[in-house]
Design a protein around this motif. Sequence first.
Motif, PDB file in Angstrom:
ATOM      1  N   HIS A 272       0.806  -1.228   0.000  1.00 55.31           N
ATOM      2  CA  HIS A 272       0.000   0.000   0.000  1.00 55.31           C
ATOM      3  C   HIS A 272       0.836   1.274   0.000  1.00 55.31           C
ATOM      4  O   HIS A 272       0.282   2.367  -0.150  1.00 55.31           O
ATOM      5  N   GLY A 308      -9.358  -9.240   0.789  1.00 57.15           N
ATOM      6  CA  GLY A 308     -10.289  -8.147   0.557  1.00 57.15           C
ATOM      7  C   GLY A 308     -10.576  -7.265   1.748  1.00 57.15           C
ATOM      8  O   GLY A 308     -11.459  -6.410   1.700  1.00 57.15           O
ATOM      9  N   ARG A 311      -9.684  -2.287   1.033  1.00 61.57           N
ATOM     10  CA  ARG A 311     -10.132  -2.054  -0.342  1.00 61.57           C
ATOM     11  C   ARG A 311      -9.854  -0.612  -0.770  1.00 61.57           C
ATOM     12  O   ARG A 311      -9.636   0.247   0.080  1.00 61.57           O
TER      13      ARG A 311
END
Length: 311
Positions: A272, A308, A311
């Motif tokens: 990320h 997931g 998101r």
Amino acid sequence: MIHKIQLKSENLHGSFSNEYWPILTVNSGDTIRMQTPDIEWGYSESKSVDRQFFTSAVKEESPLHPMIGPIEVNGAKAGMVLEVKLNDLVPGWYGTNWAGGKKSWQNDAVGLTGTERIRLDWELARDTMTARTEVGSRPVSVAINPFIGLMGVAPAEPGVHHTSPPRYCGGNIDCKELTRGSTLYLPISVDGAMFSIGDGHAAQGDGEVSGTAIECPMDLIDITLTLREDLQLKMPRANTPAGWLTFGFNEDLNLAAGQALEEMVTLLRESHGIERTETLALASVTVDLRVTQVVNGVKGVHAVLPQGAIR
């Protein structure tokens, strides 16, 4: 290329060493299919066939878990990562677990040190994914979730190493999330990687509190080994149906948890591109810390980022 390894003593060993000669050399991307014995080094294909017992090809003084291998991977160099994809896992028809008796901290905690050590023999039904046994005179059944307890590459350190404690290069991780469809990533310590696999489990709770899961042979393990030069790891990592996993191993449970958390923070930062404090904040609302096992000399903790979740 698909390779098939026969279940025979010449292909088994019960310890880790970077000096063991490989039983098979494969190329990156090759698939290997095999059977593995039970924890007592035995195998029976059906209820009507007596168990056949095997021995270690390297003749250790005290072999523990029977493992297939070592398997050499062409081109593997120390510092690379070995990707182990679990394509299929099919357990055998029986399994066993034990409890009580020998001295351990968990037996001390529940007053079972020095008692009679009991054995439960389970019959596995693959069609219903259940295992059945008798406790006293009462029939009991549990759901099964087949996984591999032990996958590792050879350590860099010289000598012969016991299979029981998990290490930076893998080994006896005993993580129930490492089921069919999972991919385990192992940091390679020696040229050739020298991968070994074994210790089939039909079912286990987090912690493995008696010291054993339902230990079972595997009628089929189907894996693909791939070299990853684009990854750099200090510890095992896995992508599983349950989510991304990072691991920590230490005699101190707090230190094992800290290592698993540090590895998860690193994974989240890589994926990320955010700062460590932000990463920890995200981990606190999405990541589970689970006690993998408390019975292998060093304790294991795995951090789980569900698929997931971010998101």
